[in-house]
Design a protein around this motif. Sequence first.
Motif, PDB file in Angstrom:
ATOM      1  N   VAL A   1      -5.000   8.483  -1.667  1.00 49.11           N
ATOM      2  CA  VAL A   1      -6.084   7.504  -1.604  1.00 49.11           C
ATOM      3  C   VAL A   1      -5.406   6.175  -1.306  1.00 49.11           C
ATOM      4  N   ARG A   2      -5.822   5.535  -0.217  1.00 40.72           N
ATOM      5  CA  ARG A   2      -5.177   4.275   0.183  1.00 40.72           C
ATOM      6  C   ARG A   2      -6.225   3.179   0.359  1.00 40.72           C
ATOM      7  N   LEU A   3      -6.004   2.090  -0.336  1.00 37.93           N
ATOM      8  CA  LEU A   3      -6.834   0.894  -0.219  1.00 37.93           C
ATOM      9  C   LEU A   3      -5.994  -0.175   0.468  1.00 37.93           C
ATOM     10  N   THR A   4      -6.551  -0.754   1.517  1.00 37.08           N
ATOM     11  CA  THR A   4      -5.878  -1.840   2.224  1.00 37.08           C
ATOM     12  C   THR A   4      -6.809  -3.047   2.232  1.00 37.08           C
ATOM     13  N   VAL A   5      -6.302  -4.186   1.743  1.00 34.69           N
ATOM     14  CA  VAL A   5      -7.084  -5.417   1.694  1.00 34.69           C
ATOM     15  C   VAL A   5      -6.317  -6.483   2.477  1.00 34.69           C
ATOM     16  N   PRO A   6      -6.936  -7.053   3.519  1.00 34.50           N
ATOM     17  CA  PRO A   6      -6.249  -8.103   4.284  1.00 34.50           C
ATOM     18  C   PRO A   6      -5.850  -9.273   3.389  1.00 34.50           C
ATOM     19  N   ALA A   7      -4.736  -9.889   3.703  1.00 35.85           N
ATOM     20  CA  ALA A   7      -4.195 -10.990   2.897  1.00 35.85           C
ATOM     21  C   ALA A   7      -5.223 -12.088   2.667  1.00 35.85           C
ATOM     22  N   VAL A   8      -5.999 -12.411   3.691  1.00 34.51           N
ATOM     23  CA  VAL A   8      -6.967 -13.488   3.581  1.00 34.51           C
ATOM     24  C   VAL A   8      -8.015 -13.206   2.504  1.00 34.51           C
ATOM     25  N   ARG A   9      -8.277 -11.930   2.217  1.00 34.14           N
ATOM     26  CA  ARG A   9      -9.240 -11.557   1.173  1.00 34.14           C
ATOM     27  C   ARG A   9      -8.554 -11.212  -0.144  1.00 34.14           C
ATOM     28  N   ALA A  10      -7.296 -10.773  -0.076  1.00 30.76           N
ATOM     29  CA  ALA A  10      -6.601 -10.302  -1.274  1.00 30.76           C
ATOM     30  C   ALA A  10      -5.985 -11.418  -2.095  1.00 30.76           C
ATOM     31  N   TYR A  11      -5.356 -12.361  -1.419  1.00 37.37           N
ATOM     32  CA  TYR A  11      -4.538 -13.340  -2.123  1.00 37.37           C
ATOM     33  C   TYR A  11      -5.260 -14.663  -2.324  1.00 37.37           C
ATOM     34  N   ALA A  12      -4.974 -15.280  -3.464  1.00 38.05           N
ATOM     35  CA  ALA A  12      -5.565 -16.598  -3.775  1.00 38.05           C
ATOM     36  C   ALA A  12      -4.831 -17.668  -2.968  1.00 38.05           C
ATOM     37  N   GLY A  13      -5.590 -18.657  -2.554  1.00 36.86           N
ATOM     38  CA  GLY A  13      -5.036 -19.828  -1.883  1.00 36.86           C
ATOM     39  C   GLY A  13      -4.222 -19.493  -0.745  1.00 36.86           C
TER      40      GLY A  13
END
Length: 175
Positions: A163-175
Motif C-alpha cells: 500500500v503506497r501513499l504519495t503526497v506532493p511536497a506542496v500539500r505534505a509539508y508545512a511552510g
Amino acid sequence: RDAGARGEIEQVLGHARRTLGEGREQLQELRSVGSEQPEDLLEDSIAALREAHPGIAIALRTSGFRRRLAVGTGAEVAAIAREALHNACVHAAASHVEARLEYQPERLVLTISDDGRGIDAAVLHKGAADGRWGLVGMRERADRIGGTLELESGSDAGAGAVVRLTVPAVRAYAG
C-alpha cells in the motif's frame, strides 16, 4: 412528499451536521497539541499490533530529512498507515510487515508492505471488499490531503501486498 416529515428530517440532518462540525473542531484541537509527525502518532499503534500479533515482525523505518507536516496531514497519514498495518496483520497472514516513511524533497511517501497472501484480485479491481470500509476510508483520507493511494499485490503465494501513499511536497509539508 410529506412536507411535515420532510421538515423534521431536514431539522435532524441540520442538527447532525452541526454536531459533526463540533466534533471535527474538537478533534482538530486535540491534534494541534503535540506531534503531527506520523511516525510519532504510529508508535502506540505499532506497539499494540505487536502485542496483539506477537508472531508478526512489524518495523517502522524513516528516511530523508524529517520535515514538519501541514496541519492535518500527519494525522491522516498515520490513520492510513494504521489501517494498512491492521489489514496486513489481520487479513494477510503475514509474518513480516514494514511501514516505510520517506521524506523526499518533492513528496512524502508512505509504503506499507507485507509478505502475506496479498490482496484478492476482486478487491483490487473493485477498490474495496464487500461490506468493508477500510480501503474506501484510506482513499478518502488520501484525497483529503491531496495524495494518491496505490495498492499492489504479488501474484505468488507469500509475495504479499504493498500500500503506497504519495503526497506532493506542496500539500505534505508545512511552510
